[in-house]
Enzyme design. Structure first.
Site, PDB file in Angstrom:
ATOM      1  N   LYS A  36       0.825  -1.217   0.000  1.00  0.00           N
ATOM      2  CA  LYS A  36       0.000   0.000   0.000  1.00  0.00           C
ATOM      3  C   LYS A  36       0.859   1.267   0.000  1.00  0.00           C
ATOM      4  CE  LYS A  36      -3.534   2.126   2.979  1.00  0.00           C
ATOM      5  NZ  LYS A  36      -4.225   1.983   4.279  1.00  0.00           N
ATOM      6  N   GLU A  86       0.761  -3.276   9.954  1.00  0.00           N
ATOM      7  CA  GLU A  86       1.209  -2.170  10.798  1.00  0.00           C
ATOM      8  C   GLU A  86       2.104  -2.829  11.840  1.00  0.00           C
ATOM      9  OE1 GLU A  86       0.903   1.038  10.592  1.00  0.00           O
ATOM     10  OE2 GLU A  86      -0.428   1.039   8.871  1.00  0.00           O
ATOM     11  N   THR A 132       5.111 -12.783  14.700  1.00  0.00           N
ATOM     12  CA  THR A 132       6.112 -12.218  15.607  1.00  0.00           C
ATOM     13  C   THR A 132       6.151 -12.956  16.945  1.00  0.00           C
ATOM     14  OG1 THR A 132       6.594 -10.247  16.942  1.00  0.00           O
ATOM     15  CG2 THR A 132       4.332 -10.505  16.234  1.00  0.00           C
ATOM     16  N   ASP A 133       7.307 -12.913  17.599  1.00  0.00           N
ATOM     17  CA  ASP A 133       7.403 -13.528  18.934  1.00  0.00           C
ATOM     18  C   ASP A 133       6.528 -12.799  19.958  1.00  0.00           C
ATOM     19  OD1 ASP A 133       8.893 -11.177  19.234  1.00  0.00           O
ATOM     20  OD2 ASP A 133      10.682 -12.161  20.052  1.00  0.00           O
ATOM     21  N   GLU A 134       6.108 -11.556  19.622  1.00  0.00           N
ATOM     22  CA  GLU A 134       5.320 -10.782  20.599  1.00  0.00           C
ATOM     23  C   GLU A 134       3.965 -11.411  20.889  1.00  0.00           C
ATOM     24  OE1 GLU A 134       5.244  -6.559  20.315  1.00  0.00           O
ATOM     25  OE2 GLU A 134       7.304  -6.443  19.623  1.00  0.00           O
ATOM     26  N   TYR A 157      -0.750  -4.051  19.133  1.00  0.00           N
ATOM     27  CA  TYR A 157      -0.024  -4.631  17.993  1.00  0.00           C
ATOM     28  C   TYR A 157       0.011  -6.153  18.095  1.00  0.00           C
ATOM     29  CZ  TYR A 157       4.011  -6.456  15.432  1.00  0.00           C
ATOM     30  OH  TYR A 157       4.822  -7.225  14.633  1.00  0.00           O
ATOM     31  N   LYS A 161      -1.657  -9.130  15.738  1.00  0.00           N
ATOM     32  CA  LYS A 161      -0.884 -10.187  15.076  1.00  0.00           C
ATOM     33  C   LYS A 161      -1.386 -11.559  15.534  1.00  0.00           C
ATOM     34  CE  LYS A 161       2.254  -9.886  12.639  1.00  0.00           C
ATOM     35  NZ  LYS A 161       2.317  -9.783  11.151  1.00  0.00           N
ATOM     36  N   ASN A 186      13.111  -9.661  17.371  1.00  0.00           N
ATOM     37  CA  ASN A 186      13.404  -8.322  16.832  1.00  0.00           C
ATOM     38  C   ASN A 186      14.451  -8.364  15.730  1.00  0.00           C
ATOM     39  OD1 ASN A 186      12.217  -7.785  19.547  1.00  0.00           O
ATOM     40  ND2 ASN A 186      12.639  -5.671  18.957  1.00  0.00           N
ATOM     41  N   ASN A 187      14.119  -7.777  14.607  1.00  0.00           N
ATOM     42  CA  ASN A 187      15.072  -7.665  13.503  1.00  0.00           C
ATOM     43  C   ASN A 187      15.806  -6.332  13.567  1.00  0.00           C
ATOM     44  OD1 ASN A 187      13.786  -9.410  10.603  1.00  0.00           O
ATOM     45  ND2 ASN A 187      13.392  -9.882  12.727  1.00  0.00           N
ATOM     46  N   HIS A 291       4.688  -2.094  28.822  1.00  0.00           N
ATOM     47  CA  HIS A 291       5.945  -2.480  28.162  1.00  0.00           C
ATOM     48  C   HIS A 291       6.356  -3.923  28.491  1.00  0.00           C
ATOM     49  CE1 HIS A 291      10.203  -0.731  27.114  1.00  0.00           C
ATOM     50  NE2 HIS A 291       9.879  -1.783  26.386  1.00  0.00           N
TER      51      HIS A 291
END
Ligand code: NAD
Ligand code: DAU
Length: 351
Positions: A36, A86, A132-134, A157, A161, A186-187, A291
């Protein structure tokens, strides 16, 4: 033999590395990049391969199901590697609905378009979802996330995901759609948008601006060089088992404050500044809401079953990253000034 692959989000950070890798390594594949071009999508990331005959770009929105259905009908994809999303936690705290729409509804639409277009024949088809690992939540000081760790997202977020992951699994279970999910830590590396920790710190050191460390800087992340994530995606796409989840990680945990200090040392030396100059810019600021304390990924399954391992160690990867930003100031200036967005808006406004 998979021949025509749709890669979504290919103008973003990780997507551009995946596209470059696939376009160069697989000249027999046709690679279609659907993006997009949000603030995070930048076609400058793909300059190197934009004229390759096996690459094409389509500007479009994964939230638009009518557009996707038409695209799948005309293009006849054999596989999807889905990265469009996002991706920034802080933005998700400001605008959670946008994350639900792009990440959940967008993924659902892609699944629908693939299922409907492929329904006669799922053989040699694959929908590969990049997660993602999150989604696993947050760890205290011990243990690692494995593929069996229950999903327990804690930010808008990661919730979005996790929602998309659930839909991917549901399409496998309900309709037999061949799917794979991978969850990476994290990349870091070139082309990373300077809202995320490492590129933001590099940008701010260059411009002598404060380095905002959230809370006490004690949160821990497991960092992987972006090209190692791209190589894992390549291996999983070609050798992974349908219906499975694969964790990807660097086994490389750093407290934020230690990482920022290391980065400061590298920057002082590269910029020929007196030792300790950049560290003086560190400023502790209000913590991120909710956090997550620590992420740490156990990627032994991917290593054992598919033979992947990371190839770039952290000091080398960080130095390569700093060098890239110092040698690509124009890229950094463009993304921070928004000039590139205006340019692409004028280029693509009527497509
Ligand atoms: P990014 O924000 O750099 O890029 C996202 C890309 O998606 C952009 O090019 C953007 O234009 C595009 N996009 C956004 N909304 C779209 C829409 N509605 N339709 C089409 N395209 C759209 O993200 P990234 O850091 O490269 O992450 C890519 C994927 O990898 C995401 O799914 C993210 O959740 C996942 N991931 C990222 C990391 C990380 O450390 N960055 C780690 C693990 C997993
Ligand atoms: O773990 C994978 C995830 O890593 C991806 O799914 C996300 O898309 C990606 O953005 C990243 O999420 P994080 O929230 O871990 O990354 P970020 O770079 O935003 O922050 C890394 C850590 O640094 C985190 O503990 C918050 C902290 N931080 C971040 C920023 C931007 C700061 O202390 N100061 C900052 O200015």
């Amino acid at each position: 033999m998979i021949k025509k692959i749709l890669i979504t989000g290919g103008a973003g950070f990780i997507g551009s590395h995946v596209i470059r890798r696939f376009v160069k390594r697989y000249p027999d594949y046709s690679i279609v990049n659907l993006d997009k071009l949000t603030y995070a999508g930048n076609l400058e990331n793909l300059r190197e391969i934009e004229d390759y005959p096996n690459y094409s770009f389509i500007k479009g929105d994964i939230v638009d199901l009518g557009f996707l259905s038409e695209l799948f009908t005309t293009e006849k994809f054999d596989g999807v590697i889905h990265l469009a999303a996002e991706s920034h936690v802080d933005r998700s705290l400001e605008n959670p609905a946008e994350f639900a729409i792009t990440n959940i509804v967008g993924t659902l639409n892609l699944l629908q378009a693939a299922r409907i277009n492929w329904k006669d024949n799922f053989s040699n088809k694959l929908f590969y979802h990049i997660s993602t690992d999150e989604v696993y939540g947050s760890l205290e000081h011990g243990g690692h996330f494995t593929e069996e760790t229950p999903v327990d997202p804690r930010s808008p977020y990661s919730a979005s995901k996790a929602g998309s992951d659930h839909f991917v699994k549901a399409f496998h279970n309900s309709y037999g759609l061949p799917v794979i999910i991978s969850r990476c830590s994290n990349n870091y590396g070139p082309n990373h948008f300077p809202e995320k920790l490492i590129p933001l710190m590099i940008h701010n050191v260059i411009h002598n601006k404060p380095l905002p460390v959230y809370g006490k800087g004690e949160n821990v992340r497991d960092w992987l060089y972006v090209e190692d994530h791209a190589s894992a995606i390549d291996v999983i796409f070609h050798k992974g088992k349908s219906g499975e989840v694969y964790n990807i990680g660097g086994n490389n945990e750093w407290r934020n404050i230690d990482l920022v200090k290391l980065l400061c040392q590298i920057m002082d030396s590269k910029l020929k500044r007196e030792k300790g100059t950049s560290e003086k810019l560190i400023t502790y600021v209000k913590d991120r809401l909710g956090h997550d304390l620590r992420y740490a990924i156990d990627s032994s399954r991917l290593q054992r079953e598919l033979g992947w391992s990371p190839s770039i160690d952290f000091p080398k990867g960080l130095e390569k990253t700093v060098d890239w930003y110092l040698n690509n100031r124009e890229w950094l200036d463009h993304v921070t000034s928004g000039a590139y967005r205006e340019y692409y808006q004028s280029m693509y406004h009527n497509r």
